[in-house]
Design a protein around this motif. Structure first.
Motif, mmCIF file in Angstrom:
data_model
loop_
_atom_site.group_PDB
_atom_site.id
_atom_site.type_symbol
_atom_site.label_atom_id
_atom_site.label_comp_id
_atom_site.label_asym_id
_atom_site.label_seq_id
_atom_site.Cartn_x
_atom_site.Cartn_y
_atom_site.Cartn_z
ATOM 1 N N ARG A 171 13.955 5.220 -3.917
ATOM 2 C CA ARG A 171 13.732 6.932 -4.089
ATOM 3 C C ARG A 171 12.523 7.206 -2.933
ATOM 4 N N VAL A 172 12.751 8.447 -2.726
ATOM 5 C CA VAL A 172 11.666 9.207 -1.728
ATOM 6 C C VAL A 172 10.187 8.856 -2.361
ATOM 7 N N ALA A 173 9.308 8.241 -1.628
ATOM 8 C CA ALA A 173 8.091 7.773 -2.135
ATOM 9 C C ALA A 173 7.008 8.544 -1.249
ATOM 10 N N LEU A 174 5.785 8.546 -1.753
ATOM 11 C CA LEU A 174 4.643 8.826 -1.074
ATOM 12 C C LEU A 174 3.968 7.720 -0.624
ATOM 13 N N LEU A 175 2.978 7.844 0.259
ATOM 14 C CA LEU A 175 2.056 6.589 0.877
ATOM 15 C C LEU A 175 1.619 5.856 -0.340
ATOM 16 N N ARG A 176 0.951 6.555 -1.456
ATOM 17 C CA ARG A 176 0.371 5.973 -2.604
ATOM 18 C C ARG A 176 1.264 5.138 -3.277
ATOM 19 N N ASP A 177 2.599 5.715 -3.239
ATOM 20 C CA ASP A 177 3.589 4.698 -3.983
ATOM 21 C C ASP A 177 3.954 3.372 -3.515
ATOM 22 N N MET A 178 3.727 3.366 -1.803
ATOM 23 C CA MET A 178 3.981 2.392 -1.134
ATOM 24 C C MET A 178 2.611 1.315 -1.417
ATOM 25 N N ILE A 179 1.500 2.085 -1.390
ATOM 26 C CA ILE A 179 0.344 1.093 -1.712
ATOM 27 C C ILE A 179 0.448 0.491 -3.205
ATOM 28 N N ASN A 180 0.842 1.066 -4.101
ATOM 29 C CA ASN A 180 0.939 0.664 -5.320
ATOM 30 C C ASN A 180 1.938 -0.634 -5.391
ATOM 31 N N TRP A 181 3.069 -0.332 -4.708
ATOM 32 C CA TRP A 181 4.063 -1.310 -4.527
ATOM 33 C C TRP A 181 3.546 -2.694 -4.024
ATOM 34 N N CYS A 182 2.670 -2.439 -3.087
ATOM 35 C CA CYS A 182 2.006 -3.733 -2.323
ATOM 36 C C CYS A 182 1.066 -4.371 -3.291
ATOM 37 N N ILE A 183 0.490 -3.516 -3.981
ATOM 38 C CA ILE A 183 -0.550 -4.062 -4.922
ATOM 39 C C ILE A 183 0.117 -4.863 -5.971
ATOM 40 N N GLU A 184 1.128 -4.188 -6.355
ATOM 41 C CA GLU A 184 1.754 -5.072 -7.640
ATOM 42 C C GLU A 184 2.763 -6.130 -7.186
ATOM 43 N N ASN A 185 3.552 -6.028 -6.054
ATOM 44 C CA ASN A 185 4.442 -7.201 -5.716
ATOM 45 C C ASN A 185 3.673 -8.098 -4.701
ATOM 46 N N PRO A 186 3.428 -8.041 -3.476
ATOM 47 C CA PRO A 186 2.804 -9.087 -2.742
ATOM 48 C C PRO A 186 1.547 -9.600 -3.471
ATOM 49 N N ALA A 187 0.525 -8.473 -3.711
ATOM 50 C CA ALA A 187 -0.666 -8.857 -4.188
ATOM 51 C C ALA A 187 -0.751 -9.505 -5.873
ATOM 52 N N ARG A 188 0.526 -8.937 -6.576
ATOM 53 C CA ARG A 188 0.392 -9.360 -7.815
ATOM 54 C C ARG A 188 -0.840 -8.760 -8.694
ATOM 55 N N GLY A 189 -0.986 -7.402 -8.208
ATOM 56 C CA GLY A 189 -2.356 -6.798 -8.859
ATOM 57 C C GLY A 189 -1.728 -5.625 -9.737
ATOM 58 N N ARG A 190 -2.634 -5.115 -10.326
ATOM 59 C CA ARG A 190 -2.373 -3.859 -11.148
ATOM 60 C C ARG A 190 -2.179 -2.350 -10.324
ATOM 61 N N PRO A 191 -1.414 -1.605 -10.671
ATOM 62 C CA PRO A 191 -1.449 -0.358 -9.668
ATOM 63 C C PRO A 191 -2.511 0.574 -10.191
ATOM 64 N N LEU A 192 -2.840 1.413 -9.068
ATOM 65 C CA LEU A 192 -3.919 2.308 -9.239
ATOM 66 C C LEU A 192 -3.211 3.639 -9.840
ATOM 67 N N ALA A 193 -4.165 4.418 -10.476
ATOM 68 C CA ALA A 193 -3.602 5.790 -10.734
ATOM 69 C C ALA A 193 -3.698 6.581 -9.551
ATOM 70 N N ASP A 194 -3.116 7.765 -9.227
ATOM 71 C CA ASP A 194 -3.033 8.584 -8.272
ATOM 72 C C ASP A 194 -4.590 9.127 -8.082
ATOM 73 N N GLY A 195 -5.487 9.513 -9.132
ATOM 74 C CA GLY A 195 -6.568 10.077 -8.840
ATOM 75 C C GLY A 195 -7.770 9.084 -8.989
ATOM 76 N N ASP A 196 -7.347 7.887 -8.855
ATOM 77 C CA ASP A 196 -8.476 6.612 -8.849
ATOM 78 C C ASP A 196 -9.051 6.792 -7.412
ATOM 79 N N PRO A 197 -10.499 6.782 -7.301
ATOM 80 C CA PRO A 197 -11.036 6.740 -6.362
ATOM 81 C C PRO A 197 -10.807 5.676 -5.154
#
Length: 78
Positions: A29-55
């Motif tokens: 789908r069409v994504a924002l930069l924050r969507d790809m940041i979360n994709w990277c956190i969840e996939n290669p880094a195996r972390g938990r995604p961040l909320a949009d408003g998270d500092p």
């Protein structure tokens, strides 16, 4: 554990924030930069995604934009 985009993108290399929003094959789908940041956190880094408003999300977006400011976008980059 802290989150660092330097793991795969040292100094925000190859992030091209100026090209977002755009279609991302990884998300299907069409994504924002924050969507790809979360994709990277969840996939290669195996972390938990961040909320949009998270500092931490705002800090990562700001870091990427600041590091890429004035960097010429190479022709053909997506």
């Amino acid at each position: 554990m802290g989150i660092s985009c330097n793991m795969c993108h040292p100094d925000a290399s190859n992030t091209h924030p100026e090209t977002y929003p755009k279609y991302q094959v990884q998300l299907g789908r069409v994504a924002l930069l924050r969507d790809m940041i979360n994709w990277c956190i969840e996939n290669p880094a195996r972390g938990r995604p961040l909320a949009d408003g998270d500092p931490r999300m705002r800090a990562m977006e700001a870091y990427i934009y600041a590091k890429r400011k004035g960097v010429k976008l190479d022709s053909g980059k997506k």
